[in-house]
Design a protein around this motif. Sequence first.
Motif, PDB file in Angstrom:
ATOM      1  N   PRO A 268       0.796  -1.239   0.000  1.00 29.34           N
ATOM      2  CA  PRO A 268       0.000   0.000   0.000  1.00 29.34           C
ATOM      3  C   PRO A 268       0.824   1.282   0.000  1.00 29.34           C
ATOM      4  O   PRO A 268       0.513   2.216  -0.744  1.00 29.34           O
ATOM      5  N   LYS A 269       1.854   1.352   0.827  1.00 28.02           N
ATOM      6  CA  LYS A 269       2.633   2.589   0.925  1.00 28.02           C
ATOM      7  C   LYS A 269       3.341   2.921  -0.387  1.00 28.02           C
ATOM      8  O   LYS A 269       3.333   4.067  -0.845  1.00 28.02           O
ATOM      9  N   TYR A 270       3.964   1.908  -0.968  1.00 28.40           N
ATOM     10  CA  TYR A 270       4.710   2.151  -2.205  1.00 28.40           C
ATOM     11  C   TYR A 270       3.774   2.595  -3.320  1.00 28.40           C
ATOM     12  O   TYR A 270       4.052   3.573  -4.029  1.00 28.40           O
ATOM     13  N   TYR A 271       2.653   1.890  -3.485  1.00 22.57           N
ATOM     14  CA  TYR A 271       1.771   2.207  -4.608  1.00 22.57           C
ATOM     15  C   TYR A 271       0.931   3.459  -4.349  1.00 22.57           C
ATOM     16  O   TYR A 271       0.456   4.090  -5.301  1.00 22.57           O
ATOM     17  N   GLU A 272       0.787   3.836  -3.085  1.00 23.55           N
ATOM     18  CA  GLU A 272       0.178   5.137  -2.796  1.00 23.55           C
ATOM     19  C   GLU A 272       1.091   6.252  -3.304  1.00 23.55           C
ATOM     20  O   GLU A 272       0.633   7.237  -3.889  1.00 23.55           O
ATOM     21  N   LYS A 273       2.388   6.065  -3.105  1.00 20.36           N
ATOM     22  CA  LYS A 273       3.361   7.047  -3.599  1.00 20.36           C
ATOM     23  C   LYS A 273       3.356   7.089  -5.136  1.00 20.36           C
ATOM     24  O   LYS A 273       3.414   8.166  -5.745  1.00 20.36           O
ATOM     25  N   MET A 274       3.248   5.910  -5.771  1.00 21.45           N
ATOM     26  CA  MET A 274       3.192   5.856  -7.232  1.00 21.45           C
ATOM     27  C   MET A 274       1.930   6.555  -7.755  1.00 21.45           C
ATOM     28  O   MET A 274       1.954   7.239  -8.784  1.00 21.45           O
ATOM     29  N   SER A 275       0.825   6.391  -7.038  1.00 21.22           N
ATOM     30  CA  SER A 275      -0.424   7.042  -7.431  1.00 21.22           C
ATOM     31  C   SER A 275      -0.285   8.559  -7.361  1.00 21.22           C
ATOM     32  O   SER A 275      -0.772   9.289  -8.238  1.00 21.22           O
ATOM     33  N   GLN A 276       0.384   9.036  -6.338  1.00 21.53           N
ATOM     34  CA  GLN A 276       0.607  10.479  -6.200  1.00 21.53           C
ATOM     35  C   GLN A 276       1.491  11.014  -7.325  1.00 21.53           C
ATOM     36  O   GLN A 276       1.247  12.106  -7.859  1.00 21.53           O
ATOM     37  N   LEU A 327       6.965  -5.227   3.653  1.00 25.59           N
ATOM     38  CA  LEU A 327       6.925  -5.026   5.103  1.00 25.59           C
ATOM     39  C   LEU A 327       7.750  -3.802   5.497  1.00 25.59           C
ATOM     40  O   LEU A 327       7.332  -2.980   6.334  1.00 25.59           O
ATOM     41  N   TYR A 328       8.905  -3.660   4.893  1.00 24.02           N
ATOM     42  CA  TYR A 328       9.783  -2.523   5.164  1.00 24.02           C
ATOM     43  C   TYR A 328       9.085  -1.201   4.835  1.00 24.02           C
ATOM     44  O   TYR A 328       9.085  -0.255   5.641  1.00 24.02           O
ATOM     45  N   ASP A 329       8.474  -1.120   3.676  1.00 25.54           N
ATOM     46  CA  ASP A 329       7.798   0.106   3.256  1.00 25.54           C
ATOM     47  C   ASP A 329       6.631   0.462   4.166  1.00 25.54           C
ATOM     48  O   ASP A 329       6.314   1.642   4.358  1.00 25.54           O
ATOM     49  N   ASN A 330       5.970  -0.551   4.715  1.00 22.85           N
ATOM     50  CA  ASN A 330       4.768  -0.326   5.516  1.00 22.85           C
ATOM     51  C   ASN A 330       5.016  -0.386   7.023  1.00 22.85           C
ATOM     52  O   ASN A 330       4.076  -0.323   7.810  1.00 22.85           O
ATOM     53  N   LEU A 331       6.286  -0.512   7.406  1.00 20.07           N
ATOM     54  CA  LEU A 331       6.667  -0.472   8.829  1.00 20.07           C
ATOM     55  C   LEU A 331       7.637   0.679   9.065  1.00 20.07           C
ATOM     56  O   LEU A 331       8.614   0.549   9.812  1.00 20.07           O
ATOM     57  N   ASP A 332       7.362   1.790   8.425  1.00 22.22           N
ATOM     58  CA  ASP A 332       8.175   3.008   8.594  1.00 22.22           C
ATOM     59  C   ASP A 332       9.651   2.745   8.316  1.00 22.22           C
ATOM     60  O   ASP A 332      10.523   3.280   8.997  1.00 22.22           O
ATOM     61  N   TYR A 333       9.924   1.887   7.331  1.00 21.53           N
ATOM     62  CA  TYR A 333      11.277   1.596   6.877  1.00 21.53           C
ATOM     63  C   TYR A 333      12.164   1.012   7.990  1.00 21.53           C
ATOM     64  O   TYR A 333      13.360   1.301   8.072  1.00 21.53           O
ATOM     65  N   ASN A 334      11.540   0.172   8.810  1.00 24.28           N
ATOM     66  CA  ASN A 334      12.266  -0.508   9.894  1.00 24.28           C
ATOM     67  C   ASN A 334      12.779  -1.848   9.349  1.00 24.28           C
ATOM     68  O   ASN A 334      12.053  -2.840   9.287  1.00 24.28           O
ATOM     69  N   GLU A 335      14.040  -1.861   8.956  1.00 26.81           N
ATOM     70  CA  GLU A 335      14.615  -3.034   8.294  1.00 26.81           C
ATOM     71  C   GLU A 335      14.609  -4.260   9.205  1.00 26.81           C
ATOM     72  O   GLU A 335      14.180  -5.356   8.801  1.00 26.81           O
ATOM     73  N   ALA A 336      15.057  -4.114  10.431  1.00 28.49           N
ATOM     74  CA  ALA A 336      15.154  -5.258  11.345  1.00 28.49           C
ATOM     75  C   ALA A 336      13.780  -5.862  11.624  1.00 28.49           C
ATOM     76  O   ALA A 336      13.616  -7.089  11.639  1.00 28.49           O
ATOM     77  N   LEU A 337      12.780  -5.005  11.839  1.00 25.84           N
ATOM     78  CA  LEU A 337      11.434  -5.490  12.135  1.00 25.84           C
ATOM     79  C   LEU A 337      10.836  -6.205  10.919  1.00 25.84           C
ATOM     80  O   LEU A 337      10.161  -7.236  11.067  1.00 25.84           O
ATOM     81  N   ALA A 338      11.093  -5.703   9.726  1.00 28.41           N
ATOM     82  CA  ALA A 338      10.585  -6.347   8.511  1.00 28.41           C
ATOM     83  C   ALA A 338      11.151  -7.752   8.372  1.00 28.41           C
ATOM     84  O   ALA A 338      10.420  -8.707   8.045  1.00 28.41           O
ATOM     85  N   VAL A 339      12.442  -7.906   8.635  1.00 29.63           N
ATOM     86  CA  VAL A 339      13.082  -9.227   8.536  1.00 29.63           C
ATOM     87  C   VAL A 339      12.526 -10.171   9.607  1.00 29.63           C
ATOM     88  O   VAL A 339      12.258 -11.351   9.327  1.00 29.63           O
ATOM     89  N   LYS A 340      12.318  -9.669  10.828  1.00 29.57           N
ATOM     90  CA  LYS A 340      11.802 -10.507  11.909  1.00 29.57           C
ATOM     91  C   LYS A 340      10.392 -11.018  11.595  1.00 29.57           C
ATOM     92  O   LYS A 340      10.086 -12.192  11.826  1.00 29.57           O
TER      93      LYS A 340
END
Length: 391
Positions: A268-276, A327-340
């Motif tokens: 959602p976050k990435y494609y919302e940016k693409m839509s804008q 997950l990274y894009d939709n978790l405020d770019y939290n790399e560690a949390l996305a991997v977990k």
Amino acid sequence: MTGFDAPSAIYLYIDKKMQDHGLFQAICRVNRLDGEDKEYGYIIDYKDLFKSLEGAIGDYTGGALEGYDRADVAGLLENRLEKGRERLEEAREAVKALCEPVAPPKDTGAYLHYFCAADTLDQAALKDNEPKRIALYKAVSALVRAFANLANEMPDAGYRNTEIEAIRQEVDHYEKVRHEVKLGSGDYVDMKVFEPAMRHLLDTYLQAEDSEVISAFDDLGLVELIVEQGLGALDKLPKGIRDNPEAMAETIEHNVRKLIIDEQPVNPKYYEKMSQLLDALIQERKAQALAYQEYLKKLVELSGKVKKPTATTAYPTSLNTPARRALYDNLDYNEALAVKIDTAVRYTKKDDWRGNRFKEREVENAIREELGEYAMKTPEIFELVKNQREY
């Protein structure tokens, strides 16, 4: 196996004596519909049994089906040419009724505005107008089939030569409208599985000149073709779109918009940016702030970003799958949390977990546990996970 259990057939060739039960059951088999492409069956009567067929119906209602009214089997047999003409006229009227609201001069742009969107900035219009497009596709397909059924025998069906040519041009016109709307809306890829049979009818009964143009989209959608071939891909669009700069721009915008809408649940976050970005580009075009060729170049560039996020966005090396990047894009770019979370989902999920309440709950609980202080985002992230193709 009885005649009623036997598979459906389109043609019945009668080359031997048949009567009573066997004859009636054979007629039922060829008349049985089993898909949208079959409207009725054909009986080729080599034994001149037509009068016997009427008798078979009468005898059958007085024998094995005693107690049934003749009305129960009325219409079992009909004159093919009369029925074909009736269906062709009905199909013509249906298509004309669907297209009647299209604004004059009923050119490519007018059809795209009516069936796709009058304003490409309207993000909901393309989806809202989908029922109208589906009705158009079905109506034109029915028209092409009805014309093909009579094409070689139209004089026998009562049409004059001038009427035949006018109808052929009419069918050709609406088929081109159908094709332009499908390309202009981005629906072509979704429905291309149905194209081979339709292509055969068009090449056989209308004209084959456009087959090379259409074949460019057999394996790829417009956005994919643009990403692979750049501006050269636009030369493969139908002439009605290609020769109209506004229709060309709107066609690409609709296709990019549809891809964004289709892919939105995956990230959602990435494609919302693409839509804008698409909205901003459309506004520049409308304000004539860009030369047409420069605008097309920017649109091609945006198409690449929409189709291939990794080609234009630098992600950390640990985010080596689409799911991790989403997950990274939709978790405020939290790399560690996305991997977990990705690791937890892969460890927890079981076969066929989607749609199974208990298996889904296990995955949702694993996500909640990893989110920790972000636990309030569990429903959002769980839905995102469900939409990832690799899980």
